[in-house]
Write an enzyme that holds these catalytic residues in place. Structure first.
Site, PDB file in Angstrom:
ATOM      1  N   TYR A  22       0.799  -1.231   0.000  1.00  0.00           N
ATOM      2  CA  TYR A  22       0.000   0.000   0.000  1.00  0.00           C
ATOM      3  C   TYR A  22       0.835   1.285   0.000  1.00  0.00           C
ATOM      4  CZ  TYR A  22      -3.732  -3.311   0.965  1.00  0.00           C
ATOM      5  OH  TYR A  22      -4.600  -4.355   0.876  1.00  0.00           O
ATOM      6  N   ASN A  73     -12.865   4.561  -1.892  1.00  0.00           N
ATOM      7  CA  ASN A  73     -12.087   3.333  -1.724  1.00  0.00           C
ATOM      8  C   ASN A  73     -12.807   2.491  -0.685  1.00  0.00           C
ATOM      9  OD1 ASN A  73     -10.377   1.248  -1.240  1.00  0.00           O
ATOM     10  ND2 ASN A  73      -8.521   2.488  -1.122  1.00  0.00           N
ATOM     11  N   HIS A  79     -15.405  -6.282  -2.205  1.00  0.00           N
ATOM     12  CA  HIS A  79     -15.556  -7.645  -2.712  1.00  0.00           C
ATOM     13  C   HIS A  79     -16.711  -8.401  -2.055  1.00  0.00           C
ATOM     14  CE1 HIS A  79     -11.614  -6.366  -3.972  1.00  0.00           C
ATOM     15  NE2 HIS A  79     -11.194  -6.320  -2.719  1.00  0.00           N
ATOM     16  N   HIS A  99      -8.668   2.176  -5.861  1.00  0.00           N
ATOM     17  CA  HIS A  99      -7.856   1.273  -5.042  1.00  0.00           C
ATOM     18  C   HIS A  99      -6.398   1.668  -5.161  1.00  0.00           C
ATOM     19  CE1 HIS A  99     -11.206  -1.367  -4.303  1.00  0.00           C
ATOM     20  NE2 HIS A  99     -11.508  -1.293  -5.587  1.00  0.00           N
ATOM     21  N   ARG A 110      -9.972 -10.647  -5.027  1.00  0.00           N
ATOM     22  CA  ARG A 110      -9.947  -9.173  -5.134  1.00  0.00           C
ATOM     23  C   ARG A 110     -10.312  -8.699  -6.543  1.00  0.00           C
ATOM     24  NH1 ARG A 110      -7.689  -7.494  -0.187  1.00  0.00           N
ATOM     25  NH2 ARG A 110      -6.193  -9.030   0.567  1.00  0.00           N
TER      26      ARG A 110
HETATM   27  O1  CA2 Z   1      -5.883  -1.414  -2.759  1.00  0.00           O
HETATM   28  C1  CA2 Z   1      -6.812  -0.929  -2.120  1.00  0.00           C
HETATM   29  O2  CA2 Z   1      -6.983   0.283  -1.997  1.00  0.00           O
HETATM   30  C2  CA2 Z   1      -7.791  -1.853  -1.371  1.00  0.00           C
HETATM   31  O3  CA2 Z   1      -9.079  -1.259  -1.413  1.00  0.00           O
HETATM   32  C3  CA2 Z   1      -7.288  -1.953   0.045  1.00  0.00           C
HETATM   33  C4  CA2 Z   1      -8.090  -2.939   0.904  1.00  0.00           C
HETATM   34  C5  CA2 Z   1      -8.200  -4.290   0.191  1.00  0.00           C
HETATM   35  O4  CA2 Z   1      -9.034  -5.168   0.953  1.00  0.00           O
HETATM   36  C6  CA2 Z   1      -8.751  -4.154  -1.205  1.00  0.00           C
HETATM   37  O5  CA2 Z   1      -8.790  -5.441  -1.821  1.00  0.00           O
HETATM   38  C7  CA2 Z   1      -7.892  -3.227  -2.029  1.00  0.00           C
HETATM   39  C8  CA2 Z   1      -7.395  -3.143   2.241  1.00  0.00           C
HETATM   40  C9  CA2 Z   1      -7.234  -1.881   3.031  1.00  0.00           C
HETATM   41  C10 CA2 Z   1      -6.325  -2.169   4.182  1.00  0.00           C
HETATM   42  O6  CA2 Z   1      -5.401  -1.132   4.246  1.00  0.00           O
HETATM   43  C11 CA2 Z   1      -4.276  -1.326   4.977  1.00  0.00           C
HETATM   44  C12 CA2 Z   1      -3.322  -0.356   4.867  1.00  0.00           C
HETATM   45  C13 CA2 Z   1      -2.150  -0.498   5.570  1.00  0.00           C
HETATM   46  C14 CA2 Z   1      -1.952  -1.598   6.385  1.00  0.00           C
HETATM   47  C15 CA2 Z   1      -2.923  -2.553   6.489  1.00  0.00           C
HETATM   48  C16 CA2 Z   1      -4.094  -2.420   5.789  1.00  0.00           C
END
Ligand code: CA2
Length: 147
Positions: A22, A73, A79, A99, A110
């Protein structure tokens, strides 16, 4: 024109964990970058993050009164959430799904989004820039339809 920048569950952790997936930008950095672009585009933003589905749904309902579009987001709810889809369809507020990561290049679950079929479009994989690209896109889209 006011646009809601809405973040779903766990995105409050941005910049603190999993930087390989991320990146290192925080939600505050997303706010700064989108505000800079909003000033350039001449639009006003509201920023909200909720970990719960109910909190997100309540904010989407409230947006009927104060926002013309949403840069969203939805995190993991992308999902899974029929309830979020119903809220977005029910309010009919135009939204862009964004995303940070490229959801199509990760686990197969995903790749499916329950929300993308009713979105204006989807931006994925550009890190923090997914939000600014999404914002630019929705403002252009709204302006092209307002005559
Ligand atoms: O890529 C993205 O922006 C997502 O929406 C992020 C979600 C994930 O479930 C999607 O499939 C894609 C997860 C968000 C969690 O964010 C974190 C950030 C830093 C550390 C841990 C989790």
């Amino acid at each position: 024109m006011r646009i809601l920048v809405l973040h779903g569950p766990n995105l409050n952790l941005l910049g603190t964990r999993e930087p390989q997936v991320y990146g290192s930008a925080t939600l505050a950095d997303v706010q700064l970058a989108t505000e800079a672009l909003a000033a350039e585009l001449g639009v006003t933003l509201s920023h909200t993050q909720h970990n719960s589905e109910g909190g997100l749904i309540d904010r989407i309902h409230a947006a009927r009164a104060d926002c013309q579009g949403i840069v969203f987001n939805p995190g993991g709810y992308t999902h899974t959430s029929v309830a979020l889809r119903d809220a977005l369809a029910g309010t009919a507020i135009p939204f862009v799904e964004v995303h940070i990561s490229n959801v199509h290049a990760r686990e197969s679950f995903r790749r499916e989004s329950l929300l993308a079929p009713i979105a204006i479009g989807q931006v994925a994989g550009f890190g923090l820039a997914s939000y600014t690209l999404g914002l630019r896109g929705i403002v252009e889209w709204l302006r092209s339809r307002s005559g």
